[in-house]
Design a protein around this motif. Structure first.
Motif, PDB file in Angstrom:
ATOM      1  N   VAL A 153      23.404 -42.107  49.556  1.00  0.00           N
ATOM      2  CA  VAL A 153      24.214 -42.687  48.483  1.00  0.00           C
ATOM      3  C   VAL A 153      23.336 -43.309  47.405  1.00  0.00           C
ATOM      4  O   VAL A 153      23.536 -43.078  46.212  1.00  0.00           O
ATOM      5  N   ASP A 154      22.367 -44.100  47.819  1.00  0.00           N
ATOM      6  CA  ASP A 154      21.561 -44.849  46.855  1.00  0.00           C
ATOM      7  C   ASP A 154      20.741 -43.916  45.957  1.00  0.00           C
ATOM      8  O   ASP A 154      20.520 -44.212  44.772  1.00  0.00           O
ATOM      9  N   THR A 155      20.285 -42.798  46.505  1.00  0.00           N
ATOM     10  CA  THR A 155      19.549 -41.821  45.693  1.00  0.00           C
ATOM     11  C   THR A 155      20.464 -41.202  44.648  1.00  0.00           C
ATOM     12  O   THR A 155      20.059 -40.975  43.497  1.00  0.00           O
ATOM     13  N   LEU A 156      21.714 -40.955  45.030  1.00  0.00           N
ATOM     14  CA  LEU A 156      22.682 -40.414  44.072  1.00  0.00           C
ATOM     15  C   LEU A 156      23.003 -41.437  42.992  1.00  0.00           C
ATOM     16  O   LEU A 156      23.092 -41.087  41.803  1.00  0.00           O
ATOM     17  N   VAL A 157      23.160 -42.687  43.374  1.00  0.00           N
ATOM     18  CA  VAL A 157      23.424 -43.747  42.397  1.00  0.00           C
ATOM     19  C   VAL A 157      22.286 -43.832  41.386  1.00  0.00           C
ATOM     20  O   VAL A 157      22.512 -43.947  40.175  1.00  0.00           O
ATOM     21  N   ALA A 158      21.051 -43.756  41.873  1.00  0.00           N
ATOM     22  CA  ALA A 158      19.892 -43.824  40.970  1.00  0.00           C
ATOM     23  C   ALA A 158      19.879 -42.636  40.008  1.00  0.00           C
ATOM     24  O   ALA A 158      19.604 -42.793  38.813  1.00  0.00           O
ATOM     25  N   LEU A 159      20.179 -41.445  40.510  1.00  0.00           N
ATOM     26  CA  LEU A 159      20.237 -40.261  39.654  1.00  0.00           C
ATOM     27  C   LEU A 159      21.288 -40.437  38.565  1.00  0.00           C
ATOM     28  O   LEU A 159      21.050 -40.144  37.391  1.00  0.00           O
ATOM     29  N   HIS A 160      22.449 -40.943  38.957  1.00  0.00           N
ATOM     30  CA  HIS A 160      23.546 -41.098  38.004  1.00  0.00           C
ATOM     31  C   HIS A 160      23.317 -42.252  37.030  1.00  0.00           C
ATOM     32  O   HIS A 160      24.025 -42.351  36.025  1.00  0.00           O
ATOM     33  N   GLY A 161      22.348 -43.092  37.330  1.00  0.00           N
ATOM     34  CA  GLY A 161      22.073 -44.226  36.452  1.00  0.00           C
ATOM     35  C   GLY A 161      21.135 -43.925  35.299  1.00  0.00           C
ATOM     36  O   GLY A 161      20.929 -44.761  34.418  1.00  0.00           O
ATOM     37  N   ILE A 162      20.587 -42.730  35.253  1.00  0.00           N
ATOM     38  CA  ILE A 162      19.650 -42.371  34.181  1.00  0.00           C
ATOM     39  C   ILE A 162      20.405 -42.176  32.868  1.00  0.00           C
ATOM     40  O   ILE A 162      21.474 -41.562  32.833  1.00  0.00           O
ATOM     41  N   ASP A 163      19.835 -42.684  31.793  1.00  0.00           N
ATOM     42  CA  ASP A 163      20.432 -42.536  30.463  1.00  0.00           C
ATOM     43  C   ASP A 163      20.268 -41.086  29.991  1.00  0.00           C
ATOM     44  O   ASP A 163      19.142 -40.605  29.814  1.00  0.00           O
ATOM     45  N   VAL A 164      21.385 -40.398  29.806  1.00  0.00           N
ATOM     46  CA  VAL A 164      21.322 -38.981  29.426  1.00  0.00           C
ATOM     47  C   VAL A 164      21.626 -38.766  27.941  1.00  0.00           C
ATOM     48  O   VAL A 164      21.829 -37.631  27.509  1.00  0.00           O
ATOM     49  N   THR A 165      21.641 -39.831  27.182  1.00  0.00           N
ATOM     50  CA  THR A 165      22.004 -39.703  25.764  1.00  0.00           C
ATOM     51  C   THR A 165      20.796 -39.498  24.863  1.00  0.00           C
ATOM     52  O   THR A 165      20.951 -39.230  23.676  1.00  0.00           O
ATOM     53  N   ALA A 256      31.905 -35.927  40.107  1.00  0.00           N
ATOM     54  CA  ALA A 256      31.888 -34.569  40.638  1.00  0.00           C
ATOM     55  C   ALA A 256      30.900 -34.474  41.802  1.00  0.00           C
ATOM     56  O   ALA A 256      31.168 -33.818  42.817  1.00  0.00           O
ATOM     57  N   ASP A 257      29.739 -35.122  41.673  1.00  0.00           N
ATOM     58  CA  ASP A 257      28.765 -35.141  42.771  1.00  0.00           C
ATOM     59  C   ASP A 257      29.291 -35.932  43.964  1.00  0.00           C
ATOM     60  O   ASP A 257      29.133 -35.509  45.115  1.00  0.00           O
ATOM     61  N   LEU A 258      29.892 -37.088  43.703  1.00  0.00           N
ATOM     62  CA  LEU A 258      30.402 -37.894  44.816  1.00  0.00           C
ATOM     63  C   LEU A 258      31.546 -37.164  45.515  1.00  0.00           C
ATOM     64  O   LEU A 258      31.641 -37.198  46.754  1.00  0.00           O
ATOM     65  N   TYR A 260      31.897 -33.934  45.810  1.00  0.00           N
ATOM     66  CA  TYR A 260      31.297 -32.865  46.611  1.00  0.00           C
ATOM     67  C   TYR A 260      30.629 -33.438  47.861  1.00  0.00           C
ATOM     68  O   TYR A 260      30.786 -32.907  48.966  1.00  0.00           O
ATOM     69  N   LEU A 261      29.857 -34.511  47.688  1.00  0.00           N
ATOM     70  CA  LEU A 261      29.173 -35.120  48.828  1.00  0.00           C
ATOM     71  C   LEU A 261      30.163 -35.530  49.916  1.00  0.00           C
ATOM     72  O   LEU A 261      29.975 -35.217  51.092  1.00  0.00           O
ATOM     73  N   THR A 262      31.209 -36.223  49.523  1.00  0.00           N
ATOM     74  CA  THR A 262      32.133 -36.738  50.524  1.00  0.00           C
ATOM     75  C   THR A 262      33.026 -35.640  51.108  1.00  0.00           C
ATOM     76  O   THR A 262      33.334 -35.650  52.304  1.00  0.00           O
ATOM     77  N   ALA A 263      33.423 -34.666  50.297  1.00  0.00           N
ATOM     78  CA  ALA A 263      34.303 -33.605  50.798  1.00  0.00           C
ATOM     79  C   ALA A 263      33.585 -32.687  51.774  1.00  0.00           C
ATOM     80  O   ALA A 263      34.219 -32.086  52.646  1.00  0.00           O
ATOM     81  N   THR A 264      32.256 -32.550  51.640  1.00  0.00           N
ATOM     82  CA  THR A 264      31.505 -31.654  52.524  1.00  0.00           C
ATOM     83  C   THR A 264      30.775 -32.416  53.632  1.00  0.00           C
ATOM     84  O   THR A 264      30.110 -31.801  54.464  1.00  0.00           O
ATOM     85  N   TRP A 265      30.898 -33.727  53.650  1.00  0.00           N
ATOM     86  CA  TRP A 265      30.229 -34.559  54.657  1.00  0.00           C
ATOM     87  C   TRP A 265      30.919 -34.375  56.015  1.00  0.00           C
ATOM     88  O   TRP A 265      32.128 -34.528  56.135  1.00  0.00           O
ATOM     89  N   PRO A 306      40.719 -41.817  41.484  1.00  0.00           N
ATOM     90  CA  PRO A 306      40.911 -40.363  41.366  1.00  0.00           C
ATOM     91  C   PRO A 306      39.968 -39.530  42.225  1.00  0.00           C
ATOM     92  O   PRO A 306      39.926 -38.299  42.068  1.00  0.00           O
ATOM     93  N   LEU A 307      39.197 -40.139  43.137  1.00  0.00           N
ATOM     94  CA  LEU A 307      38.212 -39.384  43.909  1.00  0.00           C
ATOM     95  C   LEU A 307      38.805 -38.155  44.603  1.00  0.00           C
ATOM     96  O   LEU A 307      38.156 -37.091  44.627  1.00  0.00           O
ATOM     97  N   PRO A 308      40.029 -38.209  45.183  1.00  0.00           N
ATOM     98  CA  PRO A 308      40.566 -36.989  45.809  1.00  0.00           C
ATOM     99  C   PRO A 308      40.672 -35.798  44.851  1.00  0.00           C
ATOM    100  O   PRO A 308      40.584 -34.646  45.297  1.00  0.00           O
ATOM    101  N   TRP A 309      40.869 -36.047  43.557  1.00  0.00           N
ATOM    102  CA  TRP A 309      40.884 -34.930  42.605  1.00  0.00           C
ATOM    103  C   TRP A 309      39.522 -34.242  42.602  1.00  0.00           C
ATOM    104  O   TRP A 309      39.446 -33.003  42.622  1.00  0.00           O
ATOM    105  N   TYR A 310      38.456 -35.029  42.574  1.00  0.00           N
ATOM    106  CA  TYR A 310      37.110 -34.470  42.562  1.00  0.00           C
ATOM    107  C   TYR A 310      36.790 -33.772  43.883  1.00  0.00           C
ATOM    108  O   TYR A 310      36.049 -32.781  43.901  1.00  0.00           O
ATOM    109  N   GLN A 311      37.319 -34.283  44.982  1.00  0.00           N
ATOM    110  CA  GLN A 311      37.126 -33.628  46.277  1.00  0.00           C
ATOM    111  C   GLN A 311      37.874 -32.295  46.323  1.00  0.00           C
ATOM    112  O   GLN A 311      37.378 -31.312  46.872  1.00  0.00           O
ATOM    113  N   THR A 312      39.051 -32.256  45.701  1.00  0.00           N
ATOM    114  CA  THR A 312      39.785 -30.995  45.579  1.00  0.00           C
ATOM    115  C   THR A 312      38.971 -29.992  44.783  1.00  0.00           C
ATOM    116  O   THR A 312      38.803 -28.829  45.181  1.00  0.00           O
TER     117      THR A 312
END
Length: 367
Positions: A153-165, A256-258, A260-265, A306-312
């Motif tokens: 989880v923490d590695t994903l949080v760090a990835l998502h925290g990068i400024d992409v602008t 979308a990443d979260l 996928y991670l949780t739906a396939t865990w 809305p996480l179940p939408w992303y899991q769908t």
């Protein structure tokens, strides 16, 4: 086990040896040797071993004269133009490396399709552990199972925290409209990748399109973020050395990443699907899907209603992706696949059934 003698099917000694084959080989040893020479990597004959659990792109460990590198290439042609872009995948990792993301070092990129038939790249070999079917002894104690889950989880949080602008990252994709494009793109892929009728695909596609959530943030989206694509340090405590397999990466909605991670865990008591590629997390000590999501929410502050939408979305996309593999297997394009391809006859419908389950959870949340 490392190999030194070509098998004449997947690996051949030279281009001449490939001419009589029904399908092109994955490694041509004299071509790889020439590329290594051009980049000053090792000397003498090479040994190789196919590694990883990927069912799309192909990865080999290459050893030569005491040096080890990893070669990553796409599957055999024909390939859709928008997939298996090794040059883009290598570029993404180079950029992310500069932002402190744990990724392998890219050593060389080959854009010349005359070498292996498709572009490929070489990356540094990392001394680490990938957790799939068995739990490494150093990560087996209960505390390490918990820490392993938290590191995911923490590695994903760090990835998502990068400024992409700003900077090069901003050129990797357009976050606006990401979710709608995902639904439209994969809906279109179904028709070209299937030979059968599964009405649930269109039904779920309609539901996803009609219930698009509003993205709360923009981030790098890995697109295949799961434990089997993480390399852990070879000793305790649990630490992610590298995130692997960046084929699907772009800019978009981090949930979308979260999803996928949780739906396939893999979780004890839950139905199995073909996307549970690291089954060990069914064992005691690993965090549940709910606890993974809670930890992510605490660290990002995002609303996970809305996480179940992303899991769908995740399982629906996985069904379409797996159907492409099943169709390739049916056509004889995966001659050595005696397990995964055949299993998708029932596996794809199971994925769609689970996607429908998460869609019903989303509907319940909105009542």
């Amino acid at each position: 086990m490392m190999h030194t003698v070509p098998d004449g099917v997947e690996v051949v000694a030279s281009r001449d040896g490939a001419r009589h084959l029904d399908s092109p080989p994955l490694l041509v040893l004299d071509a790889v040797t020439g590329f290594l020479d051009a980049h000053g990597i090792g000397s003498g004959p090479i040994a190789w071993q196919r590694i990883g659990d990927g069912h799309s792109n192909v990865t080999y460990l290459i050893e030569r004269g005491g040096e080890s590198v990893v070669l990553r290439r796409g599957p055999r042609p024909p390939l859709p133009k928008s997939t298996h872009d090794m040059v883009r995948e290598a570029r993404i990792q180079k950029i992310l490396h500069g932002h402190g993301v744990p990724v392998p070092e890219i050593l060389a990129v080959c854009e010349d399709e005359d070498v292996l038939g498709v572009p490929f790249y070489l990356m540094a070999r990392l001394d680490g552990t990938i957790v799939t079917d068995t739990i490494p002894p150093h990560l087996s104690p209960a505390e390490q199972r918990r820490l392993t889950s938290e590191a995911v989880v923490d590695t994903l949080v760090a990835l998502h925290g990068i400024d992409v602008t700003r900077g090069e990252l901003a050129s990797l994709g357009l976050p606006e409209g990401y979710l709608r494009r995902q639904v439209e793109r994969f809906r279109g892929l179904w028709e070209v990748n299937t030979t059968r009728s599964l009405p649930a695909v269109e039904r779920i596609a309609d539901w996803l399109a009609q219930n698009l959530p509003t993205s709360q943030a923009a981030s790098v989206v890995h697109g295949d973020y799961r434990m089997g694509n993480l390399m852990f340090a070879p000793q305790a405590p649990a630490e992610v050395l590298a995130i692997l397999d960046w084929e699907m990466a772009t800019l978009g909605d981090p949930l979308a990443d979260l999803g996928y991670l949780t739906a396939t865990w893999s979780e004890a008591g839950s139905p199995a699907t073909p996307l549970e590629l690291t089954k060990v997390t069914r064992s005691p000590g690993y965090l549940t899907r709910g606890r993974l999501a809670e930890r992510y929410q605490r660290r990002t502050g995002l609303d996970l209603t809305p996480l179940p939408w992303y899991q769908t979305l995740a399982l629906w996309k996985a069904a379409i992706f797996c159907e492409a593999i099943h169709t390739r297997w049916q056509r004889g394009e995966r001659p050595h696949d005696t397990v995964f391809g055949p299993s998708l006859e029932t596996g794809v419908p199971r994925l769609l059934e689970r996607a429908g389950h998460y869609a019903s959870l989303t509907a319940a949340n909105r009542r």
